[in-house]
Design an enzyme around this catalytic site. Structure first.
Site, PDB file in Angstrom:
ATOM      1  N   ASP A 113      21.033   7.903 -19.719  1.00 31.47           N
ATOM      2  CA  ASP A 113      19.759   8.617 -19.860  1.00 31.47           C
ATOM      3  C   ASP A 113      19.154   8.926 -18.491  1.00 31.47           C
ATOM      4  OD1 ASP A 113      19.994   8.167 -22.590  1.00 31.47           O
ATOM      5  OD2 ASP A 113      18.737   6.359 -22.533  1.00 31.47           O
TER       6      ASP A 113
HETATM    7  N1  URA Z   1      22.061   3.223 -24.046  1.00 32.08           N
HETATM    8  C1  URA Z   1      20.876   3.804 -23.836  1.00 32.08           C
HETATM    9  O1  URA Z   1      19.967   3.644 -24.609  1.00 32.08           O
HETATM   10  N2  URA Z   1      20.742   4.588 -22.741  1.00 32.08           N
HETATM   11  C2  URA Z   1      21.714   4.767 -21.834  1.00 32.08           C
HETATM   12  O2  URA Z   1      21.506   5.466 -20.848  1.00 32.08           O
HETATM   13  C3  URA Z   1      22.940   4.143 -22.069  1.00 32.08           C
HETATM   14  C4  URA Z   1      23.092   3.361 -23.185  1.00 32.08           C
END
Ligand code: URA
Length: 244
Positions: A113
């Site tokens: 993310d």
């Molecule tokens: N899980 C999440 O919630 N975000 C990420 O960036 C990776 C795994």
């Protein structure tokens, strides 16, 4: 013995992002492309596409970019996206500009993310990408999460059960391993890569992830000397470590 792949010089350089075939002709005319010590002028000449090409060829005095297949390891910083299509600054903008024109193109192996940091692999090797993300490969992904509220105490059992259903999904999550690091910090190892998976898992356990960092993919750890935003080419032993 396997045959060395060969490519036309003009196509090879165009596919590495050095410009259109015409622009590459311009480089050749200037004598800017040197291979094994000799300036090349014929764009139709066949060149071996070998991993040590950057040690044998220079473009305007600098080593040529590594040919495909190319896999990079990056310490993803906060505030950049993993997709070419999403709005905002992307991880690809941290790489040399020319690489955006590479063919085959580079993609991230899975996504982190915008506000997740840590180990990110980037590759132009489609089969490798699929091997890492395929559920049957069981390549683990390890995260450290900082939480808004103290752990309740039942999270490890809930995540390990293999029955946790995330909102709006129809398949339960595969078992995951949680290790508390403090009241509000935990290490979580998962084998899947569902959308916002870690954040949604903690949300399902009544908590909220305030900071998330990935420190391992399979047996490959984020090198401690790689600063946020820094990247380098993955070494062969690191590639094997992913699947170890
Ligand atoms: N899980 C999440 O919630 N975000 C990420 O960036 C990776 C795994």
């Amino acid at each position: 013995m396997s045959k060395v792949p060969m490519a036309r010089l003009d196509r090879l350089l165009a596919n590495l992002g050095y410009g259109s075939r015409r622009e590459v002709q311009g480089l050749l005319r200037k004598g800017a492309v040197v291979f094994d010590g000799a300036a090349l002028s014929d764009g139709g000449q066949k060149i071996p596409v070998v991993p040590d090409l950057p040690e044998r060829m220079t473009i305007e005095g600098a080593p040529v970019d590594p040919p495909a297949p190319l896999t990079l390891l990056m310490h993803k910083p906060l505030g950049v996206v993993c997709s070419h299509r999403e709005p905002g600054r992307s991880v690809f903008e941290l790489l040399p500009r020319r690489w955006r024109a590479r063919m085959p193109g580079l993609s991230t192996i899975g996504r982190l993310d915008l506000d997740t940091t840590g180990l990110l692999l980037i590759t132009d090797d489609g089969p490798l990408l699929h091997r890492v993300i395929a559920p049957r490969s069981h390549v683990t992904k390890r995260y450290v999460a900082r939480l808004a509220r103290p752990l309740r105490g039942d999270e490890a059992a809930v995540f390990a059960a293999g029955t946790l259903m995330l909102e709006s999904e129809t398949e339960p999550l595969a078992p995951a391993t949680l290790e508390p690091l403090s009241d509000t910090e935990a290490r979580l190892t998962i084998t899947e890569g569902r959308y916002h998976q870690v954040r949604r898992m903690f949300a399902a356990a009544g908590n909220h992830v305030e900071a998330l960092h990935r420190d391992q993919i399979g047996g490959l750890s984020l090198p401690p000397d790689l600063a946020p935003g820094a990247w380098r080419i993955l070494k062969p032993d690191e590639l094997s470590a992913i699947f170890a």
